[in-house]
Design a protein around this motif. Structure first.
Motif, short mmCIF file in Angstrom:
data_model
loop_
_atom_site.label_atom_id
_atom_site.label_comp_id
_atom_site.label_asym_id
_atom_site.label_seq_id
_atom_site.Cartn_x
_atom_site.Cartn_y
_atom_site.Cartn_z
N GLN A 119 0.83 -1.20 0.00
CA GLN A 119 0.00 0.00 0.00
C GLN A 119 0.86 1.25 0.00
OE1 GLN A 119 -2.21 0.07 3.67
NE2 GLN A 119 -0.41 -0.17 4.94
N ILE A 120 0.24 2.35 -0.37
CA ILE A 120 0.84 3.67 -0.23
C ILE A 120 0.43 4.22 1.12
CG2 ILE A 120 0.92 6.01 -1.14
CD1 ILE A 120 0.25 4.85 -3.87
N PRO A 121 1.36 4.47 2.03
CA PRO A 121 0.99 4.96 3.37
C PRO A 121 0.26 6.30 3.30
CG PRO A 121 3.29 4.24 3.30
CD PRO A 121 2.81 4.29 1.88
N LEU A 122 -0.98 6.30 3.79
CA LEU A 122 -1.76 7.55 3.78
C LEU A 122 -1.37 8.48 4.92
CD1 LEU A 122 -5.27 6.08 2.88
CD2 LEU A 122 -3.55 7.09 1.35
N ASP A 123 -0.80 7.90 5.97
CA ASP A 123 -0.40 8.72 7.12
C ASP A 123 1.12 8.73 7.26
OD1 ASP A 123 -0.18 6.06 7.71
OD2 ASP A 123 -1.03 6.20 9.73
N ALA A 124 1.81 8.79 6.12
CA ALA A 124 3.27 8.77 6.14
C ALA A 124 3.83 9.93 6.96
CB ALA A 124 3.82 8.83 4.71
N THR A 125 4.85 9.64 7.72
CA THR A 125 5.50 10.66 8.55
C THR A 125 6.86 11.06 7.97
OG1 THR A 125 6.49 8.96 9.96
CG2 THR A 125 4.34 9.85 10.62
N GLU A 126 7.28 10.38 6.89
CA GLU A 126 8.58 10.65 6.30
C GLU A 126 8.43 10.88 4.80
OE1 GLU A 126 11.90 8.20 8.75
OE2 GLU A 126 10.59 7.02 7.44
N THR A 127 9.43 11.53 4.24
CA THR A 127 9.55 11.65 2.79
C THR A 127 11.01 11.42 2.43
OG1 THR A 127 9.03 13.03 0.87
CG2 THR A 127 10.01 14.13 2.78
N CYS A 128 11.29 11.32 1.13
CA CYS A 128 12.66 11.09 0.68
C CYS A 128 13.19 12.37 0.06
CB CYS A 128 12.68 9.95 -0.36
SG CYS A 128 14.35 9.46 -0.86
N GLU A 129 14.32 12.80 0.55
CA GLU A 129 14.92 14.05 0.07
C GLU A 129 16.42 13.84 -0.11
OE1 GLU A 129 15.46 18.07 2.34
OE2 GLU A 129 13.45 18.05 1.45
N ASN A 130 16.88 13.94 -1.37
CA ASN A 130 18.30 13.76 -1.68
C ASN A 130 18.84 12.43 -1.18
OD1 ASN A 130 18.44 16.35 -2.88
ND2 ASN A 130 18.72 17.28 -0.85
N GLY A 131 18.00 11.39 -1.34
CA GLY A 131 18.44 10.06 -0.96
C GLY A 131 18.39 9.75 0.52
N ARG A 132 17.75 10.62 1.31
CA ARG A 132 17.66 10.39 2.75
C ARG A 132 16.22 10.54 3.21
NH1 ARG A 132 21.83 13.90 6.08
NH2 ARG A 132 20.95 12.54 7.69
N ARG A 133 15.84 9.72 4.17
CA ARG A 133 14.51 9.85 4.77
C ARG A 133 14.52 10.99 5.78
NH1 ARG A 133 11.36 4.25 5.97
NH2 ARG A 133 11.67 3.24 3.94
N VAL A 134 13.55 11.87 5.64
CA VAL A 134 13.45 12.99 6.57
C VAL A 134 12.00 13.12 7.01
CG1 VAL A 134 15.40 14.25 5.57
CG2 VAL A 134 13.10 14.62 4.68
N PRO A 135 11.77 13.57 8.25
CA PRO A 135 10.39 13.79 8.70
C PRO A 135 9.68 14.82 7.84
CG PRO A 135 11.93 13.84 10.55
CD PRO A 135 12.76 13.84 9.30
N LEU A 136 8.41 14.61 7.61
CA LEU A 136 7.64 15.55 6.80
C LEU A 136 7.69 16.96 7.37
CD1 LEU A 136 4.52 13.46 5.79
CD2 LEU A 136 6.21 14.47 4.26
N ALA A 137 7.67 17.08 8.68
CA ALA A 137 7.71 18.40 9.30
C ALA A 137 8.97 19.16 8.96
CB ALA A 137 7.58 18.28 10.82
N ALA A 138 10.06 18.41 8.68
CA ALA A 138 11.33 19.06 8.38
C ALA A 138 11.33 19.69 7.00
CB ALA A 138 12.47 18.05 8.47
N THR A 139 10.42 19.22 6.12
CA THR A 139 10.38 19.78 4.77
C THR A 139 9.21 20.70 4.56
OG1 THR A 139 9.13 17.83 3.98
CG2 THR A 139 11.53 17.74 3.82
N THR A 140 8.09 20.44 5.23
CA THR A 140 6.90 21.26 5.05
C THR A 140 6.84 22.42 6.02
OG1 THR A 140 5.58 19.86 6.50
CG2 THR A 140 5.66 19.28 4.16
N GLY A 141 7.49 22.24 7.18
CA GLY A 141 7.44 23.28 8.19
C GLY A 141 6.18 23.16 9.02
N GLU A 142 6.22 23.66 10.21
CA GLU A 142 5.08 23.64 11.11
C GLU A 142 4.08 24.73 10.72
OE1 GLU A 142 4.45 21.44 13.26
OE2 GLU A 142 6.35 20.34 13.20
N PRO A 143 2.78 24.48 10.90
CA PRO A 143 1.79 25.52 10.58
C PRO A 143 2.01 26.75 11.43
CG PRO A 143 0.74 23.37 10.91
CD PRO A 143 2.15 23.23 11.34
N THR A 144 1.76 27.90 10.83
CA THR A 144 1.93 29.15 11.59
C THR A 144 0.58 29.66 12.01
OG1 THR A 144 1.88 30.43 9.53
CG2 THR A 144 4.05 29.72 10.35
#
Length: 203
Positions: free
Chosen positions: A178-203
């Motif tokens: 399956q494709i995780p619908l509640d994924a907490t990570e993404t792939c960036e430059n070959g490394r797994r990073v938390p989604l919050a680290a790329t999207t930023g926290e809501p202001t």
């Protein structure tokens, strides 16, 4: 077809082929060339721009069967030259206890772990003697059973056929992925990073 950057292996294989044709009073000659502590590069004709690199404790070449067998494998990887030129970049790694390179430069083994770097995808592949894991040059890889772990896809896939750019081309009816619908990570430059680290926290 360019088989390897290890010219000594080619020379020994040719010597073994000539030697195997010489008359012998024994039970029959053994053919092949054996090397130890080898750094090997494979330039598949069906995958232009790609090169596979391996370190192996032992390499046995059988010119009559058109096969090369590697054992004690390490540092296996597929490197690609970027479009427009530049230094090759690591596209995928391959970890396996042993490997056979056939006459078409395909890679065969009973089990392997392939990591697709740009997708942060770890794929554990399992096969048998009759149906091995296969890395098809210029195409992708296949296996009777695979376990996939990545930010974009996870689960068990049977009768897997997958391209090097992470597209599933075939799967068995008993697959469970399956494709995780509640994924907490993404792939960036070959490394797994938390989604919050790329999207930023809501202001």
């Amino acid at each position: 077809m360019l088989r390897t950057g290890v010219y000594a292996l080619i020379a020994l294989a040719l010597f073994a082929l000539v030697f195997s044709r010489m008359p012998s009073s024994g039970a029959g000659p053994e053919t092949g060339a054996r090397l130890s502590g080898v750094e090997l590069s494979l330039y598949p004709a069906r995958d232009p721009g790609a090169v596979w690199r391996f370190s192996a404790e032992r390499v046995v070449s059988d010119p009559l069967r058109g096969e090369t067998r590697l054992t004690g494998l390490s540092d296996g990887g597929r490197w690609l030259t970027p479009v427009g030129g530049g230094d090759p970049v690591l596209d995928a790694t391959l970890d396996a206890p042993d490997l056979t390179i056939d006459a078409q430069d395909n890679l065969l083994t009973r089990q392997a772990r392939v990591t697709l770097v740009q997708q942060c995808a770890q794929i554990d592949l399992r096969g048998t003697r009759e149906r091995p894991v296969r890395v098809e040059q210029g195409s992708g890889f296949s296996a009777p059973v695979a376990q996939v772990d990545s930010p974009a896809l996870e689960g068990r896939i049977t009768e897997l056929q997958m391209t090097f750019d992470f597209n599933v081309q075939n799967s068995g009816e008993d697959s469970n992925f399956q494709i995780p619908l509640d994924a907490t990570e993404t792939c960036e430059n070959g490394r797994r990073v938390p989604l919050a680290a790329t999207t930023g926290e809501p202001t």
